[in-house]
Design an enzyme around this catalytic site. Structure first.
Site, mmCIF file in Angstrom:
data_model
loop_
_atom_site.group_PDB
_atom_site.id
_atom_site.type_symbol
_atom_site.label_atom_id
_atom_site.label_comp_id
_atom_site.label_asym_id
_atom_site.label_seq_id
_atom_site.Cartn_x
_atom_site.Cartn_y
_atom_site.Cartn_z
ATOM 1 N N GLU A 100 -3.957 7.695 8.798
ATOM 2 C CA GLU A 100 -2.459 7.498 9.183
ATOM 3 C C GLU A 100 -2.234 8.095 10.732
ATOM 4 O OE1 GLU A 100 0.439 6.189 7.308
ATOM 5 O OE2 GLU A 100 -0.834 5.322 5.981
ATOM 6 N N CYS B 73 -4.604 -1.545 -1.825
ATOM 7 C CA CYS B 73 -4.480 0.128 -2.268
ATOM 8 C C CYS B 73 -5.539 0.024 -3.340
ATOM 9 C CB CYS B 73 -3.137 0.515 -2.468
ATOM 10 S SG CYS B 73 -3.189 2.501 -3.008
ATOM 11 N N ASP C 105 0.995 -0.976 0.041
ATOM 12 C CA ASP C 105 -0.115 0.032 0.149
ATOM 13 C C ASP C 105 0.902 1.262 -0.115
ATOM 14 O OD1 ASP C 105 -2.193 1.833 0.077
ATOM 15 O OD2 ASP C 105 -2.268 1.610 2.411
ATOM 16 N N SER C 106 0.382 2.252 -0.070
ATOM 17 C CA SER C 106 0.915 3.679 -0.220
ATOM 18 C C SER C 106 1.512 3.931 1.407
ATOM 19 C CB SER C 106 0.229 4.798 -0.630
ATOM 20 O OG SER C 106 -0.930 4.776 0.136
ATOM 21 N N CYS D 210 -10.910 3.030 -0.214
ATOM 22 C CA CYS D 210 -9.780 3.258 0.068
ATOM 23 C C CYS D 210 -9.445 2.475 1.157
ATOM 24 C CB CYS D 210 -9.560 4.666 0.561
ATOM 25 S SG CYS D 210 -7.847 5.078 0.999
ATOM 26 N N HIS E 285 -7.507 2.723 3.603
ATOM 27 C CA HIS E 285 -7.253 3.398 5.030
ATOM 28 C C HIS E 285 -8.478 3.669 5.684
ATOM 29 C CE1 HIS E 285 -3.453 4.722 3.214
ATOM 30 N NE2 HIS E 285 -3.198 5.076 4.541
HETATM 31 N N1 DGL Z 1 -4.853 3.318 0.543
HETATM 32 C C1 DGL Z 1 -5.018 3.824 -0.594
HETATM 33 C C2 DGL Z 1 -6.043 3.421 -1.406
HETATM 34 O O1 DGL Z 1 -6.599 2.269 -0.835
HETATM 35 C C3 DGL Z 1 -4.790 5.340 -0.771
HETATM 36 C C4 DGL Z 1 -4.257 6.115 0.213
HETATM 37 C C5 DGL Z 1 -3.474 7.442 -0.605
HETATM 38 O O2 DGL Z 1 -4.153 8.357 -1.077
HETATM 39 O O3 DGL Z 1 -2.405 7.139 -0.867
HETATM 40 O O4 DGL Z 1 -6.656 3.981 -2.294
#
Ligand code: DGL
Length: 260
Positions: A154, A76, A12-13, A190, A192
């Protein structure tokens, strides 16, 4: 049946992929896990498509060479909706992506009004629009892009809570009440965002189902890996940050709760 425990790379990012990782770890208790957080490139949601495809392909390529995984989970939505085709063309290892759960959301909605809450990049992508064309089946689908929620998640994980008002503002557009039909399902598009589900519930104007596809992704991973003998040792989990940063004590404590 292969003899060695599987090695699974989760990417993931940042730390949103932990919401997918925790389900896979339950589904495959004997596997070795390597979690790669491209925090040097975070956030992905506000970046241009070409730059991001190149970056994701390079970071994942390096991790594949280093760890030789049996399977890669792109945990992600932003990276999956953009780079899965490129990744599959470049590398022979199997990939499992994370894409907006529009089909199950539309199927389960009673009011036939749902929202897809994702990064700006994910909700504007053609991939997502194609999912709506193919699977909405008469359901009204609102696309809601957030610029801040991934960073909020985060921050929360690292022990810095975000104000209710800030969270409420980011999710407000998900809630539509017209023609006597209210939104009843919000797709968490997302990885997150499931870290914030309790916060979403607390500030939502009415109750909805917050749809997290992580368990379905874990089932897909377990199917692809197939039956493996139980590992002699407990599953191992290792986390790497592309920035090379050392987690703060608060974050280290949160990560230890995930087995890192
Ligand atoms: N966790 C990432 C997603 O599922 C994105 C978060 C980011 O913007 O880097 O899209």
């Amino acid at each position: 049946m292969p003899n060695a425990p599987a090695t699974i790379l989760v990417f993931d990012s940042g730390l949103g992929g932990l919401t997918v990782f925790r389900e896979i770890a339950v589904a495959l208790p004997g596997a070795h896990f390597v979690y790669v957080a491209d925090d040097a490139g975070f956030p992905y949601g506000n970046q241009s498509e070409a730059a991001l495809i190149a970056r994701v392909a390079e970071v994942i390529g390096t991790a594949i060479s280093t760890h030789q995984p049996d399977l890669v989970v792109v945990a992600c939505n932003t990276a999956s909706t953009m780079a899965l085709t490129e990744l599959r063309a470049r590398y022979s290892v199997p990939f499992v992506g994370t894409v907006p759960a529009i089909k199950p959301a539309c199927a389960q909605s009673k009011t036939k009004r749902i929202a897809v809450l994702g990064t700006q990049a994910t909700v504007t992508r053609e991939y997502t629009r194609a999912l709506i064309r193919e699977f909405a089946g008469g359901c009204d689908v609102g696309l809601v892009g957030s610029s801040h929620l991934a960073s909020f998640a985060e921050a929360e994980l690292a022990g810095t809570p975000v104000a209710d008002a800030a969270i409420k503002a980011e999710i407000a557009s998900c809630f539509v009440d017209t023609d006597a039909r209210r939104t009843d399902t919000v797709v968490l598009a997302c990885t997150h965002y499931p870290l914030l589900t309790d916060r979403f519930r607390a500030v939502a104007p009415w109750p909805v189902d917050w749809l997290d596809p992580a368990a379905a992704i874990a089932r897909r991973v377990a199917d692809l890996i197939g039956p493996r003998p139980r590992a002699a040792a407990p599953a191992s989990a290792h986390i790497e940050f592309t920035s090379g940063r050392k987690p703060s004590p608060a974050l280290a404590k949160a990560l230890s709760g995930y087995g890192f």
